[in-house]
Design an enzyme around this catalytic site. Sequence first.
Site, PDB file in Angstrom:
ATOM      1  CB  CYS A   1      22.805   1.914 -29.658  1.00 25.99           C
ATOM      2  SG  CYS A   1      23.982   0.599 -29.912  1.00 25.99           S
TER       3      CYS A   1
ATOM      4  CD  GLU B   1      25.685   7.712 -35.213  1.00 24.60           C
ATOM      5  OE1 GLU B   1      25.005   6.937 -35.901  1.00 24.60           O
ATOM      6  OE2 GLU B   1      26.168   7.372 -34.112  1.00 24.60           O
TER       7      GLU B   1
ATOM      8  CG  HIS C   1       1.788   9.747 -54.109  1.00 24.05           C
ATOM      9  ND1 HIS C   1       2.966  10.333 -54.511  1.00 24.05           N
ATOM     10  CD2 HIS C   1       0.821  10.696 -54.247  1.00 24.05           C
ATOM     11  CE1 HIS C   1       2.732  11.569 -54.901  1.00 24.05           C
ATOM     12  NE2 HIS C   1       1.442  11.812 -54.745  1.00 24.05           N
TER      13      HIS C   1
ATOM     14  CE1 TYR D   1      27.893   4.191 -35.153  1.00 21.78           C
ATOM     15  CE2 TYR D   1      29.772   3.020 -36.045  1.00 21.78           C
ATOM     16  CZ  TYR D   1      28.787   3.143 -35.087  1.00 21.78           C
ATOM     17  OH  TYR D   1      28.693   2.231 -34.070  1.00 21.78           O
TER      18      TYR D   1
ATOM     19  CB  CYS E   1      24.416  -1.382 -27.047  1.00 27.43           C
ATOM     20  SG  CYS E   1      22.803  -1.002 -27.714  1.00 27.43           S
TER      21      CYS E   1
END
Length: 453
Positions: free
Chosen positions: A49, A183, A436, A179, A44
């Site tokens: 990551c 990526e 919103h 993935y 990681c």
Amino acid sequence: MSDFDYDLFVIGGGSGGVRAARVAAGEAGAKVALAEQDRYGGTCVIRGCVPKKLMVFASEYPAMVADARAYGWDLNDPAFDWDAFRGKLEAELDRLENIYRNLLKNSGVTAYDARARLKDAHTVELSTGETFTAKHILVATGGRPVPADIPGAELAISSNEVFHLKTLPKRILVVGGGYIACEFACILNGLGSEVTQFYRGAQILRGFDGEARGLVADEMQQKGIAIHCGTNILEMARDGDGIRVKASNGTEAVFDQVLFAIGRDPNSRDMGLEDLGVELGRRGEIVVDRYSQTAVPSIYAIGDVTDRVNLTPVAIREGMAFVETVFKGNPTPVDHELIPSAIFTQPEFGTVGLSEEAAREQEPIEVYSTSFKPMQQAFAGRADRVLMKLVVSQASRKVLGCHIVAPQAGEMIQLAGIAVKMGATKEDFDRTVAVHPTMAEELVTMRQPVRKA
Ligand SMILES: Cc1cc2nc3c(=O)[nH]c(=O)nc-3n(C[C@H](O)[C@H](O)[C@H](O)COP(=O)(O)OP(=O)(O)OC[C@H]3O[C@@H](n4cnc5c(N)ncnc54)[C@H](O)[C@@H]3O)c2cc1C
């Protein structure tokens, strides 16, 4: 006085191992040692990551600059300095590795910079020649990229090397549809490389929601990535400074780099595990029960080496549950249900729960889905689309799956994941007032199902 050198010996200083070691020592007062053969922080922090996300950030700036111009900003020609970025990235990884070392030290864990293997159910042997006994042994050795098995494969790189490239390739071929492949295709495309992606299956991101992965693929292609599904490499050979690639679709082309991201295998080889009776699965994953205990009672395993859900927060959870179970007298199984996760493609893809396809297999469902051009990008003249989707049980009305393809989808799915994990129904989503103007407001304003199945 214990008969063992340590209460716990952890093998592997990655996400899971470091957390388990320092909690066992720091919170449960255990005498703990840890062996790491490479750099502390593991996949990681050093080659997963963290450096990946920093590269994602770097690669998003060209689109932001283009959008800023569309919004009226007058910007001089910006240019990307790969050397400057890489230097900063490496310094950051050094800083993080030091933090990991210090976390261990400050919790009282003894760290050995060595490769470890098991000699018996209570003995660890290090590459330094030392051996230590421990009442419990925790294997947290992670995984590694699967190497390609084709002529010329040695010319290619894996995700381990991509962070250290001396120069950015002008033309790169990314092989894989998972993935990690997607990526890196987006990162390199954003940084200015010409990216081709081969995937042998029919659509990238196998296993994820079909509509969502279809939109991610469309958006990637729209941004300039040439995705070829149903395509494999037949052979590769050196061609001047480049690599000539013959493909199964009959094409032949030269690339500056080829990146293989075709899967990861658990790091369980040559550790003496099978000899002790620890059961390994077909791909070498260590087979454990819900408490992460192996077939040998003193040996536990967590994280990617068990190939359950291969994500950093899951390895950390498994490490903490192990400490609860073994050192705090509180047997804690690991909950692998409804784990939210994100894929950092451009646009991002956040997901929790069942895909429409998997849910349909399970029970009758309703699908609420909307795809639209988000305000910020549409104003800048971009054709980007986003997707907000809920998969709902007809019987219980529970939201079984939530899938978001949009900028910042990772941030959104973390929060939607809480509601889904709590068992929120479609009506719970509906009675939540919209924020919103946002993209995510669509999640609480979709009134009619687009289909029932
Ligand atoms: C490119 C990439 C991107 C990723 N992106 C994400 C993401 O965005 N989000 C996410 O959640 N996850 C991501 N992951 C997955 C994540 O990195 C892993 O799930 C996580 O690191 C697993 O932790 P671990 O503790 O099981 O193993 P690791 O972190 O891999 O640590 C294992 C450690 O054990 C050491 N080791 C191995 N064998 C021995 C031995 N015999 N003796 C001593 N030491 C040994 C290794 O050197 C390594 O440091 C990504 C992975 C990759 C490759």
